[in-house]
Design an enzyme around this catalytic site. Structure first.
Site, PDB file in Angstrom:
ATOM      1  N   ARG A  57      29.193  21.563 -50.033  1.00 55.23           N
ATOM      2  CA  ARG A  57      30.588  21.927 -49.765  1.00 55.23           C
ATOM      3  C   ARG A  57      31.500  20.709 -49.753  1.00 55.23           C
ATOM      4  O   ARG A  57      32.708  20.822 -49.958  1.00 55.23           O
ATOM      5  CB  ARG A  57      30.694  22.677 -48.437  1.00 55.23           C
ATOM      6  CG  ARG A  57      30.060  24.048 -48.499  1.00 55.23           C
ATOM      7  CD  ARG A  57      30.361  24.867 -47.255  1.00 55.23           C
ATOM      8  NE  ARG A  57      29.632  26.130 -47.318  1.00 55.23           N
ATOM      9  CZ  ARG A  57      28.617  26.454 -46.527  1.00 55.23           C
ATOM     10  NH1 ARG A  57      28.243  25.635 -45.558  1.00 55.23           N
ATOM     11  NH2 ARG A  57      28.009  27.606 -46.662  1.00 55.23           N
ATOM     12  N   PHE A  97      32.679  34.388 -54.626  1.00 52.87           N
ATOM     13  CA  PHE A  97      31.525  34.694 -53.764  1.00 52.87           C
ATOM     14  C   PHE A  97      31.615  33.789 -52.525  1.00 52.87           C
ATOM     15  O   PHE A  97      30.728  32.991 -52.254  1.00 52.87           O
ATOM     16  CB  PHE A  97      30.183  34.458 -54.481  1.00 52.87           C
ATOM     17  CG  PHE A  97      30.050  35.117 -55.831  1.00 52.87           C
ATOM     18  CD1 PHE A  97      29.638  36.448 -55.922  1.00 52.87           C
ATOM     19  CD2 PHE A  97      30.327  34.423 -56.998  1.00 52.87           C
ATOM     20  CE1 PHE A  97      29.493  37.057 -57.172  1.00 52.87           C
ATOM     21  CE2 PHE A  97      30.182  35.028 -58.239  1.00 52.87           C
ATOM     22  CZ  PHE A  97      29.763  36.340 -58.334  1.00 52.87           C
ATOM     23  N   ASP A 108      35.511  37.748 -52.276  1.00 55.03           N
ATOM     24  CA  ASP A 108      34.197  38.312 -51.935  1.00 55.03           C
ATOM     25  C   ASP A 108      34.340  39.832 -51.973  1.00 55.03           C
ATOM     26  O   ASP A 108      35.434  40.366 -51.792  1.00 55.03           O
ATOM     27  CB  ASP A 108      33.753  37.851 -50.533  1.00 55.03           C
ATOM     28  CG  ASP A 108      32.232  37.903 -50.364  1.00 55.03           C
ATOM     29  OD1 ASP A 108      31.586  36.839 -50.432  1.00 55.03           O
ATOM     30  OD2 ASP A 108      31.698  39.019 -50.166  1.00 55.03           O
ATOM     31  N   SER A 109      33.207  40.506 -52.190  1.00 51.34           N
ATOM     32  CA  SER A 109      33.262  41.969 -52.193  1.00 51.34           C
ATOM     33  C   SER A 109      33.192  42.522 -50.775  1.00 51.34           C
ATOM     34  O   SER A 109      33.468  43.696 -50.549  1.00 51.34           O
ATOM     35  CB  SER A 109      32.115  42.535 -53.038  1.00 51.34           C
ATOM     36  OG  SER A 109      30.892  41.986 -52.593  1.00 51.34           O
ATOM     37  N   CYS A 152      21.162  30.435 -56.304  1.00 48.01           N
ATOM     38  CA  CYS A 152      20.214  30.364 -55.184  1.00 48.01           C
ATOM     39  C   CYS A 152      18.968  31.172 -55.514  1.00 48.01           C
ATOM     40  O   CYS A 152      18.226  31.591 -54.639  1.00 48.01           O
ATOM     41  CB  CYS A 152      20.862  30.861 -53.895  1.00 48.01           C
ATOM     42  SG  CYS A 152      21.396  32.563 -53.987  1.00 48.01           S
TER      43      CYS A 152
END
Ligand code: SAH
Length: 437
Positions: free
Chosen positions: A255, A270, A292-293, A381
């Protein structure tokens, strides 16, 4: 002790450090010493010795005949799996974090990473922070400062967020809790056992055929989350309702790229609780879109934006990233930095190629939207997505987008999620940083 005898040649992978035995690699199972011909049945959760067909001793493993992964090695010697075993393993795992300069008294980190810490199926994250409600009551200026908060509320409290991912660990929960309670307080600077919350992984419970039960809990869990500091920035960790263990600690170091490279206009796709977006905004990005969902994830972004006093520079968008990028491409939207940190698209090697197509689609679209000199921070990931396959995907996306890329960095997960050599599954997170020219 039962003995699992592997088929010829199957010991090679294990000798190189891989800790799993698949059911189809087993020649036979013996009841005990000697060559008794009677095949024994393995019982879920029990310990067994693993040997090559030539009688070479490979180690001791916890077994589950109901799982594709029949046995998971816990070590190369004939060690029992009792409280002492868990205490030794946990202590050594924490000592490895300390050696990396991560002190769990102050820094939220993963203390135990399953197989990679020789505790297959057990994950322990430790969050060091302050109850969100107490933080709100303290009414300190924003952006919230860690030392000011410590001055007002005292040292951070610790909450352990635990995942039990195998039947064998499930069967040993009392031993694990006892070992945690006897080992961890001194590392955490606590007099008493810390609070514990279990985060259930439905996928693993299904794969391992673990029956349903109430999640584990010990002590008081702050009902509205814990405010931790990551790279000096405050984040609320939703312990009760959050994804995985509550916060993706594995991206802690990656990050920082968002903080360093974020441009004027940044897209965090995301975003979950906005880990990258907040770093970007605090790094000076004038406008950051956090997508994001999940509505509850975006609620966390909003809380984090307020804690960091960047609420005017972050906009949350609830959308499917694939649809959103398609729309943005048509609308000719442009960004100076784009972060792509999707969930794992590839659950196994079997669907790697379809997953790779998904990764390529979002990377291709993102590259087309980058301004000259813009930065793409792109992650996978997925265990099945190897570094080489991931880089090939990026190269293909760059080719199709007609962009030239400079690789500024390429990194794995943070060091508190160790990579065990020979066990490629433990190198699961890839984070590439590319400058588009
Ligand atoms: N970048 C985050 C972690 C991302 S985890 C961090 O630094 O903490 C992946 C996230 O993608 C989850 O929050 C999940 O809700 C979200 N997600 C999954 N599929 C999605 C989709 N198709 N569109 C948008 N978000 C999605």
């Amino acid at each position: 002790m039962k003995r699992i005898i592997l088929k010829k040649g199957e010991e090679e992978r294990i000798l190189r450090g891989h800790p799993w035995v698949y059911g189809n690699e087993v020649e036979r199972i013996l009841e005990g010493k000697g060559d008794a011909a009677d095949a024994a049945e393995l019982v879920a959760g029990e310990l067994a010795d693993v040997e090559s067909v030539g009688r070479r001793y490979l180690g001791r493993a916890l077994v589950n005949p109901a799982s594709k992964i029949l046995a998971r090695l816990v070590g190369p010697s004939k060690e029992g799996v009792d409280v002492g075993f868990f205490k030794r393993r946990i202590r050594r795992a924490v000592e490895r974090r300390l050696a990396l300069g991560m002190d769990p008294r102050a820094v939220s980190c993963r203390l135990v990473f399953a197989e990679a810490d020789f505790l297959p199926g057990l994950v322990i994250d430790c969050f060091a922070g302050w109850s969100f409600d107490d933080v709100q009551r303290a009414a300190l200026p924003r952006p919230l400062d860690c030392s000011a908060l410590e001055g007002a509320l005292g040292p951070p409290e610790k909450v352990l967020s635990v995942q039990i991912l195998t039947f064998a660990m499930e069967a040993r929960i009392p031993l694990i809790l006892q070992a945690m309670n006897e080992t961890l307080p001194r590392f955490l600077g606590a007099d008493a056992p810390p609070a514990v919350i279990e985060k259930v992984s439905r996928i693993m419970r299904e794969k391992e055929k673990i029956p349903e039960r109430e999640a584990l809990r010990q002590g008081a869990i702050p009902p509205n989350g814990l405010v931790i500091f990551e790279n000096g920035l405050p984040f609320v960790v939703d312990l009760e309702g959050g994804q995985k263990t509550g916060h993706y600690l594995d991206q802690r170091e990656n990050r920082l790229f968002a903080r360093r490279f974020a441009g004027k206009r940044t897209l965090d796709a995301f975003c979950y609780s906005g880990g990258f977006a907040i770093h970007a905004a605090r790094g000076g990005a004038e406008e950051t879109l956090a997508v994001d969902s999940s509505k509850s994830a975006l609620d966390l972004v909003e809380k984090n934006a307020l804690l960091n006093n960047v609420q005017d520079r972050i906009k949350t968008i609830q959308a499917d990233v694939f649809d959103l990028l398609t729309g943005y491409e048509r609308a000719k939207e442009r960004f100076d930095a784009i972060i792509l940190d999707p969930p794992s698209f590839a659950s196994s090697m079997a669907n790697l190629e379809s997953a790779a197509a998904g990764y390529k689609e979002i990377n291709l679209k993102a590259l087309k939207m980058l301004n000259e000199g813009g930065v793409l921070i792109t992650c996978s990931c997925s265990r099945a997505m190897t570094e080489a396959r991931f880089k090939r995907m990026i190269l293909e996306a760059a080719h199709d987008a007609e962009r030239r890329l400079i690789q500024t960095d390429f990194r794995p997960q943070a060091g508190d999620h160790p990579i065990l050599l020979g066990y490629d599954e433990s190198f699961y997170l890839k984070c590439g940083v590319y400058t588009a020219v």
